[in-house]
Write a protein that holds these residues in place. Structure first.
Motif, PDB file in Angstrom:
ATOM      1  N   LYS A  41       0.812  -1.220   0.000  1.00  0.00           N
ATOM      2  CA  LYS A  41       0.000   0.000   0.000  1.00  0.00           C
ATOM      3  C   LYS A  41       0.847   1.271   0.000  1.00  0.00           C
ATOM      4  CE  LYS A  41      -3.661   2.320   2.552  1.00  0.00           C
ATOM      5  NZ  LYS A  41      -3.104   3.600   2.917  1.00  0.00           N
ATOM      6  N   ASN A  42       1.903   1.313   0.788  1.00  0.00           N
ATOM      7  CA  ASN A  42       2.727   2.513   0.916  1.00  0.00           C
ATOM      8  C   ASN A  42       3.980   2.487   0.053  1.00  0.00           C
ATOM      9  OD1 ASN A  42       1.118   3.897   2.862  1.00  0.00           O
ATOM     10  ND2 ASN A  42       1.822   2.439   4.388  1.00  0.00           N
ATOM     11  N   GLU A  44       6.034   2.775  -3.276  1.00  0.00           N
ATOM     12  CA  GLU A  44       6.001   3.366  -4.611  1.00  0.00           C
ATOM     13  C   GLU A  44       6.769   2.493  -5.599  1.00  0.00           C
ATOM     14  OE1 GLU A  44       8.009   7.323  -6.423  1.00  0.00           O
ATOM     15  OE2 GLU A  44       6.671   7.646  -4.710  1.00  0.00           O
ATOM     16  N   ILE A  72       9.190   4.643  -0.454  1.00  0.00           N
ATOM     17  CA  ILE A  72       7.899   4.731   0.209  1.00  0.00           C
ATOM     18  C   ILE A  72       7.200   5.997  -0.287  1.00  0.00           C
ATOM     19  CG2 ILE A  72       6.716   4.849   2.454  1.00  0.00           C
ATOM     20  CD1 ILE A  72       8.362   2.239   1.993  1.00  0.00           C
ATOM     21  N   LYS A  73       5.925   5.893  -0.592  1.00  0.00           N
ATOM     22  CA  LYS A  73       5.153   7.050  -1.070  1.00  0.00           C
ATOM     23  C   LYS A  73       5.234   8.189  -0.044  1.00  0.00           C
ATOM     24  CE  LYS A  73       1.880   4.119  -3.521  1.00  0.00           C
ATOM     25  NZ  LYS A  73       0.563   3.489  -3.473  1.00  0.00           N
ATOM     26  N   PHE A 143       8.364   6.296   9.707  1.00  0.00           N
ATOM     27  CA  PHE A 143       7.629   5.245   9.012  1.00  0.00           C
ATOM     28  C   PHE A 143       8.073   3.864   9.512  1.00  0.00           C
ATOM     29  CE2 PHE A 143       7.321   2.081   5.629  1.00  0.00           C
ATOM     30  CZ  PHE A 143       5.961   2.112   5.381  1.00  0.00           C
ATOM     31  N   ASN A 157      -3.079  -0.072   9.435  1.00  0.00           N
ATOM     32  CA  ASN A 157      -2.666   0.786   8.339  1.00  0.00           C
ATOM     33  C   ASN A 157      -1.710   1.870   8.858  1.00  0.00           C
ATOM     34  OD1 ASN A 157      -2.653   1.902   5.751  1.00  0.00           O
ATOM     35  ND2 ASN A 157      -4.341   3.264   6.245  1.00  0.00           N
ATOM     36  N   ASP A 159      -0.620   5.408   7.932  1.00  0.00           N
ATOM     37  CA  ASP A 159      -1.017   6.515   7.070  1.00  0.00           C
ATOM     38  C   ASP A 159       0.156   7.474   6.921  1.00  0.00           C
ATOM     39  OD1 ASP A 159      -2.204   8.577   5.686  1.00  0.00           O
ATOM     40  OD2 ASP A 159      -3.910   8.780   7.057  1.00  0.00           O
ATOM     41  N   ILE A 160       0.724   7.511   5.730  1.00  0.00           N
ATOM     42  CA  ILE A 160       1.888   8.351   5.457  1.00  0.00           C
ATOM     43  C   ILE A 160       1.581   9.815   5.734  1.00  0.00           C
ATOM     44  CG2 ILE A 160       3.474   9.150   3.656  1.00  0.00           C
ATOM     45  CD1 ILE A 160       4.023   6.321   4.490  1.00  0.00           C
ATOM     46  N   SER A 161       0.337  10.252   5.489  1.00  0.00           N
ATOM     47  CA  SER A 161      -0.005  11.662   5.677  1.00  0.00           C
ATOM     48  C   SER A 161       0.099  12.078   7.140  1.00  0.00           C
ATOM     49  CB  SER A 161      -1.407  11.951   5.148  1.00  0.00           C
ATOM     50  OG  SER A 161      -2.374  11.268   5.921  1.00  0.00           O
TER      51      SER A 161
END
Length: 168
Positions: A41-42, A44, A72-73, A143, A157, A159-161
């Motif tokens: 999911k995270n 790239e 990583i995004k 992260f 999850n 969440d990168i944000s």
């Protein structure tokens, strides 16, 4: 041929391309396809830097230590890592990544290989590089800290944000 196989596999994982993965491994039922969407999911991209290979304990088999950089995004710095692969030809002579259980005596030999001076040096080099990366990029450190502190087996999850760049 090994670099091509490993690159295709890493790209298929990131893309969660189950059909492509099935073509590259010996037994797709051991590929963890169900968890792959969450795991990637995270991510790239995963770039193959190079492969270090040693002869495997079976005829025409090889142990591959693939040095990678995982992007990583939302995080600028890619994370260095090493993925180990056991690769051997299938009945048609095509190289496949072995995911199915391996006989205990073969697994013991593979486990011993990680103690070899050359393999240990490679692992140490990558660990040192990763330590530098997380020291120089606070978002990357946060992260991996969150990843490390998740409960075992959790599908929590990340969440990168929510990860803030504390250097700014």
């Amino acid at each position: 041929e090994v670099n091509k196989l490993v690159t295709e596999y890493l790209n298929a994982k990131v893309a969660v391309d189950k059909d492509k993965i099935a073509m590259l491994v010996d037994n797709v039922s051991y590929a963890g396809i169900e968890e792959l969407t969450l795991m990637m999911k995270n991510v790239e991209s995963i770039k193959l830097v190079d492969c270090y290979t040693i002869d495997g304990p079976e005829d025409k088999a090889i142990m591959v230590y693939a040095r990678t950089e995982t992007k990583i995004k939302g995080i600028d710095t890619a994370a260095s890592g090493v993925d180990g692969f056991y690769i051997r030809p299938d009945a048609n002579g095509e190289l496949k990544i072995v995911l199915a259980p391996i006989a205990n005596e073969i697994q013991k030999i593979i486990d011993e290989d990680t103690k070899r001076d050359d393999v240990a040096a490679l692992l140490s080099d990558v660990n040192t590089k990763f330590a530098h990366e997380i020291k120089s990029d606070k978002k990357l450190a946060q992260f991996f800290d969150r990843l490390k502190n998740r409960k075992a087996g959790s599908d929590e999850n990340i969440d990168i944000s929510e990860i803030k760049d504390t250097d700014k």
